[in-house]
Design a protein around this motif. Sequence first.
Motif, PDB file in Angstrom:
ATOM      1  N   GLY A  84      -8.590   6.833  -5.047  1.00 12.31           N
ATOM      2  CA  GLY A  84      -9.056   5.720  -5.590  1.00 12.31           C
ATOM      3  C   GLY A  84      -8.442   4.250  -4.900  1.00 12.31           C
ATOM      4  N   ALA A  85      -7.037   4.322  -4.556  1.00 14.96           N
ATOM      5  CA  ALA A  85      -6.549   3.178  -4.137  1.00 14.96           C
ATOM      6  C   ALA A  85      -5.258   3.766  -3.474  1.00 14.96           C
ATOM      7  N   VAL A  86      -4.626   2.842  -2.485  1.00 18.44           N
ATOM      8  CA  VAL A  86      -3.220   2.855  -1.901  1.00 18.44           C
ATOM      9  C   VAL A  86      -2.489   1.674  -2.154  1.00 18.44           C
ATOM     10  N   ILE A  87      -1.536   2.005  -2.926  1.00 21.03           N
ATOM     11  CA  ILE A  87      -0.679   0.783  -3.470  1.00 21.03           C
ATOM     12  C   ILE A  87       0.935   0.939  -2.876  1.00 21.03           C
TER      13      ILE A  87
ATOM     14  N   MET B 112      -0.727   6.832  -3.127  1.00 22.69           N
ATOM     15  CA  MET B 112      -1.957   7.163  -3.111  1.00 22.69           C
ATOM     16  C   MET B 112      -2.298   7.218  -4.751  1.00 22.69           C
ATOM     17  N   VAL B 113      -3.420   6.399  -5.233  1.00 23.21           N
ATOM     18  CA  VAL B 113      -3.796   6.748  -6.615  1.00 23.21           C
ATOM     19  C   VAL B 113      -4.972   7.501  -6.896  1.00 23.21           C
ATOM     20  N   THR B 114      -5.074   8.431  -8.007  1.00 25.77           N
ATOM     21  CA  THR B 114      -6.310   8.995  -8.030  1.00 25.77           C
ATOM     22  C   THR B 114      -6.367   9.353  -9.636  1.00 25.77           C
ATOM     23  N   VAL B 115      -7.208  10.034 -10.438  1.00 24.67           N
ATOM     24  CA  VAL B 115      -7.274  10.312 -11.557  1.00 24.67           C
ATOM     25  C   VAL B 115      -6.279  11.592 -11.853  1.00 24.67           C
ATOM     26  N   SER B 116      -5.682  11.505 -12.788  1.00 23.47           N
ATOM     27  CA  SER B 116      -4.855  12.760 -13.340  1.00 23.47           C
ATOM     28  C   SER B 116      -5.556  13.932 -13.775  1.00 23.47           C
ATOM     29  N   HIS B 117      -6.570  13.826 -14.462  1.00 20.99           N
ATOM     30  CA  HIS B 117      -7.311  14.779 -14.996  1.00 20.99           C
ATOM     31  C   HIS B 117      -7.672  16.132 -14.179  1.00 20.99           C
TER      32      HIS B 117
ATOM     33  N   ALA C 133      -0.049   6.662   8.321  1.00 16.92           N
ATOM     34  CA  ALA C 133      -1.053   5.486   8.515  1.00 16.92           C
ATOM     35  C   ALA C 133      -1.890   5.338   7.199  1.00 16.92           C
ATOM     36  N   ALA C 134      -1.843   4.314   6.624  1.00 16.70           N
ATOM     37  CA  ALA C 134      -2.355   4.057   5.506  1.00 16.70           C
ATOM     38  C   ALA C 134      -2.941   2.654   5.247  1.00 16.70           C
ATOM     39  N   GLU C 135      -3.949   2.196   4.557  1.00 19.71           N
ATOM     40  CA  GLU C 135      -4.472   0.763   4.342  1.00 19.71           C
ATOM     41  C   GLU C 135      -4.185   0.449   3.068  1.00 19.71           C
ATOM     42  N   ILE C 136      -3.652  -0.422   2.522  1.00 20.58           N
ATOM     43  CA  ILE C 136      -3.136  -0.827   1.190  1.00 20.58           C
ATOM     44  C   ILE C 136      -4.647  -1.427   0.593  1.00 20.58           C
ATOM     45  N   THR C 137      -5.022  -1.266  -0.606  1.00 18.23           N
ATOM     46  CA  THR C 137      -6.120  -1.360  -1.196  1.00 18.23           C
ATOM     47  C   THR C 137      -5.952  -2.861  -1.483  1.00 18.23           C
ATOM     48  N   GLU C 138      -7.088  -3.754  -1.391  1.00 21.72           N
ATOM     49  CA  GLU C 138      -7.244  -5.190  -1.848  1.00 21.72           C
ATOM     50  C   GLU C 138      -8.062  -4.930  -3.192  1.00 21.72           C
ATOM     51  N   PHE C 139      -7.424  -5.656  -4.176  1.00 26.25           N
ATOM     52  CA  PHE C 139      -8.161  -5.605  -5.514  1.00 26.25           C
ATOM     53  C   PHE C 139      -8.781  -6.897  -5.837  1.00 26.25           C
TER      54      PHE C 139
END
Length: 160
Positions: A18-21, A29-34, A71-77
């Motif tokens: 969902g995002a890279v922070i 990395m951020v994603t859903v935990s379920h 190599a990662a792209e930080i997410t723009e919110f």
Amino acid sequence: MIKAGSSFFHNGKRGTIGAVISLKGVLHMVTVSHIFRGEGDRLTVDGMKLVVTRILKDHDLALIELPPGTAAEITEFGSPAELELAELVNDIRTIHYCRVVNSGASLLFLGFQCHDMPEPEDSGSPIVQGGKVIGMMSSTTLDTCMGMAVSSKILLSLEV
């Protein structure tokens, strides 16, 4: 390159980032935990074997620490605009008709066209308006063609 909307694999199934922070200077990395049993669960992204670092059950979020030099792209919110169109975006498909019906402090409520609903592997996908991530897909109810997403407000509150 790892970025919002990229795929990972866990127990033979595809998941979506969902995002890279950045947390205290370390990329996550951020994603859903379920989709995970808990912290320590293993997953693969871009050929790298990683583990779930932290679970935030109150918000259905899983954090996965990325190794230094990844190599990662930080997410723009961005901030969600109610009653405006958005898109669910991942590296497999895009759902162009997704309307932000309501936005609260931690959740977005989304309306979809009933013939173009998110599928189980779309869970965790970024919800985008104006090129910025406003939320992360969490769940859907097929009988109402509605969905819920974790708001960018929560994702932003994680960044340090």
